[in-house]
Design a protein around this motif. Structure first.
Motif, mmCIF file in Angstrom:
data_model
loop_
_atom_site.group_PDB
_atom_site.id
_atom_site.type_symbol
_atom_site.label_atom_id
_atom_site.label_comp_id
_atom_site.label_asym_id
_atom_site.label_seq_id
_atom_site.Cartn_x
_atom_site.Cartn_y
_atom_site.Cartn_z
ATOM 1 N N SER A 58 0.734 -1.238 -0.090
ATOM 2 C CA SER A 58 -0.074 -0.107 0.041
ATOM 3 C C SER A 58 0.806 1.391 -0.007
ATOM 4 N N GLN A 59 2.102 0.817 0.013
ATOM 5 C CA GLN A 59 2.873 2.136 0.243
ATOM 6 C C GLN A 59 3.186 2.897 -1.086
ATOM 7 N N LYS A 60 3.696 4.322 -0.850
ATOM 8 C CA LYS A 60 3.948 5.147 -1.810
ATOM 9 C C LYS A 60 5.498 5.017 -2.144
ATOM 10 N N LEU A 61 5.673 5.479 -3.729
ATOM 11 C CA LEU A 61 7.242 5.210 -3.981
ATOM 12 C C LEU A 61 7.566 6.572 -4.268
ATOM 13 N N TYR A 62 9.071 6.583 -3.784
ATOM 14 C CA TYR A 62 9.418 8.185 -4.111
ATOM 15 C C TYR A 62 10.877 7.660 -4.598
ATOM 16 N N GLN A 63 11.263 8.236 -5.778
ATOM 17 C CA GLN A 63 12.453 7.971 -6.220
ATOM 18 C C GLN A 63 13.095 9.425 -6.669
ATOM 19 N N PHE A 64 14.496 9.682 -6.654
ATOM 20 C CA PHE A 64 15.093 10.773 -6.966
ATOM 21 C C PHE A 64 16.468 10.355 -7.701
ATOM 22 N N ASN A 65 17.270 11.317 -8.139
ATOM 23 C CA ASN A 65 18.518 11.136 -8.697
ATOM 24 C C ASN A 65 18.566 10.170 -9.727
ATOM 25 N N LYS A 66 19.399 8.892 -9.263
ATOM 26 C CA LYS A 66 19.518 8.027 -10.492
ATOM 27 C C LYS A 66 18.193 7.006 -10.125
ATOM 28 N N LYS A 67 17.583 7.166 -9.295
ATOM 29 C CA LYS A 67 16.259 6.162 -9.505
ATOM 30 C C LYS A 67 16.406 4.764 -9.168
ATOM 31 N N VAL A 68 17.632 4.536 -8.325
ATOM 32 C CA VAL A 68 18.234 3.237 -8.287
ATOM 33 C C VAL A 68 17.482 2.685 -7.044
ATOM 34 N N ILE A 69 16.942 3.677 -6.080
ATOM 35 C CA ILE A 69 16.481 3.076 -4.611
ATOM 36 C C ILE A 69 15.068 3.576 -4.520
ATOM 37 N N ASP A 70 14.428 2.736 -4.081
ATOM 38 C CA ASP A 70 12.848 2.679 -3.813
ATOM 39 C C ASP A 70 12.565 3.370 -2.534
ATOM 40 N N HIS A 71 12.218 4.499 -2.366
ATOM 41 C CA HIS A 71 11.944 5.073 -1.036
ATOM 42 C C HIS A 71 10.556 4.938 -0.785
ATOM 43 N N LEU A 72 10.181 3.955 0.084
ATOM 44 C CA LEU A 72 8.906 3.437 0.149
ATOM 45 C C LEU A 72 8.330 4.328 1.557
ATOM 46 N N PHE A 73 6.952 4.828 1.411
ATOM 47 C CA PHE A 73 6.568 5.301 2.632
ATOM 48 C C PHE A 73 5.172 5.099 2.732
ATOM 49 N N CYS A 74 4.623 5.098 4.003
ATOM 50 C CA CYS A 74 3.171 5.106 4.369
ATOM 51 C C CYS A 74 2.462 6.188 3.891
ATOM 52 N N PRO A 75 1.117 5.964 2.878
ATOM 53 C CA PRO A 75 0.290 6.883 2.426
ATOM 54 C C PRO A 75 -0.369 7.713 3.614
ATOM 55 N N THR A 76 -0.497 6.866 4.843
ATOM 56 C CA THR A 76 -1.356 7.507 5.852
ATOM 57 C C THR A 76 -0.688 8.457 6.964
ATOM 58 N N CYS A 77 0.513 7.815 7.336
ATOM 59 C CA CYS A 77 1.265 8.588 8.045
ATOM 60 C C CYS A 77 2.582 9.147 7.596
ATOM 61 N N GLY A 78 3.261 8.723 6.381
ATOM 62 C CA GLY A 78 4.322 9.246 5.794
ATOM 63 C C GLY A 78 5.479 9.050 6.083
ATOM 64 N N VAL A 79 5.666 7.931 7.016
ATOM 65 C CA VAL A 79 6.825 7.310 7.571
ATOM 66 C C VAL A 79 7.506 6.380 6.476
ATOM 67 N N GLU A 80 8.820 6.581 6.291
ATOM 68 C CA GLU A 80 9.611 5.675 5.514
ATOM 69 C C GLU A 80 10.282 4.806 6.540
ATOM 70 N N SER A 81 9.756 3.414 6.593
ATOM 71 C CA SER A 81 10.159 2.490 7.476
ATOM 72 C C SER A 81 11.166 1.683 6.953
ATOM 73 N N TYR A 82 11.328 1.640 5.631
ATOM 74 C CA TYR A 82 12.329 0.941 5.024
ATOM 75 C C TYR A 82 12.370 1.485 3.469
ATOM 76 N N GLY A 83 13.529 1.105 2.926
ATOM 77 C CA GLY A 83 13.603 1.426 1.374
ATOM 78 C C GLY A 83 14.234 0.268 0.891
ATOM 79 N N THR A 84 14.162 0.315 -0.336
ATOM 80 C CA THR A 84 14.712 -1.287 -1.024
ATOM 81 C C THR A 84 15.528 -0.548 -2.271
ATOM 82 N N GLY A 85 16.711 -1.782 -2.577
ATOM 83 C CA GLY A 85 17.147 -1.240 -4.080
ATOM 84 C C GLY A 85 18.333 -2.241 -4.209
#
Ligand code: ZN
Length: 119
Positions: A58-85
Motif C-alpha cells: 500500500s506504500q507510496k514510492l519516491y525516487q530521485f537522482n539515479k532512481k535506483v533506490i525505492d524510497h517507500l512510505f506509508c500513505p497515511t502517516c508518511g513514515v519511511e520505515s524501510y527502502g529497497t534497492g
C-alpha cells in the motif's frame, strides 16, 4: 558482540509492518539529501532477512537522482520505515530504518557516518 535478532518494524500508524533480522552491527547515518531530511538511521539486510507482514504494497514510492533506490512510505502517516534497492553487486537489499524497529534504543547505537551526498 551484537547478536542476530528478529525485530518488528512498522510505520507510525501501523499500516506498514515487517520483520527484519539484524544484529545492528552496522548502522549508517548518511548525509545524502533524503537521509538528512528524513533523519534516517539505516541498517542493510538481504531479502532473506526481511519479511513483509502487512501493508507493504500500500506504500507510496519516491525516487530521485539515479532512481535506483525505492524510497517507500506509508500513505497515511508518511513514515519511511524501510527502502529497497540493488547494492553495488546487483543484489536486492533492504535499507531498514532502525528508528522504526521495536525495542531498539537508538541512543545505544554508534552510527557510522556515510558520505552519500557526494556519491
Ligand atoms: Zn503509517
Amino acid at each position: 558482540m551484537a547478536e542476530m535478532k528478529t525485530y518488528a518494524g512498522a510505520c507510525h500508524c501501523g499500516q506498514v509492518q515487517y520483520e527484519a533480522q539484524t544484529d545492528l552491527a552496522q548502522v549508517v547515518s548518511c548525509n545524502c539529501s533524503i537521509c538528512s531530511k528524513r533523519g534516517l538511521l539505516l541498517t542493510f539486510v538481504p531479502p532473506e532477512q526481511f519479511k513483509p507482514v502487512a501493508g507493504v504494497d500500500s506504500q507510496k514510492l519516491y525516487q530521485f537522482n539515479k532512481k535506483v533506490i525505492d524510497h517507500l512510505f506509508c500513505p497515511t502517516c508518511g513514515v519511511e520505515s524501510y527502502g529497497t534497492g540493488k547494492g553495488p553487486d546487483g543484489k536486492q537489499m533492504y535499507a531498514i530504518n532502525v528508528r522504526c524497529l521495536d525495542g531498539v534504543d537508538v541512543s545505544t547505537l554508534t552510527p557510522m557516518p556515510f558520505n552519500g551526498r557526494d556519491r
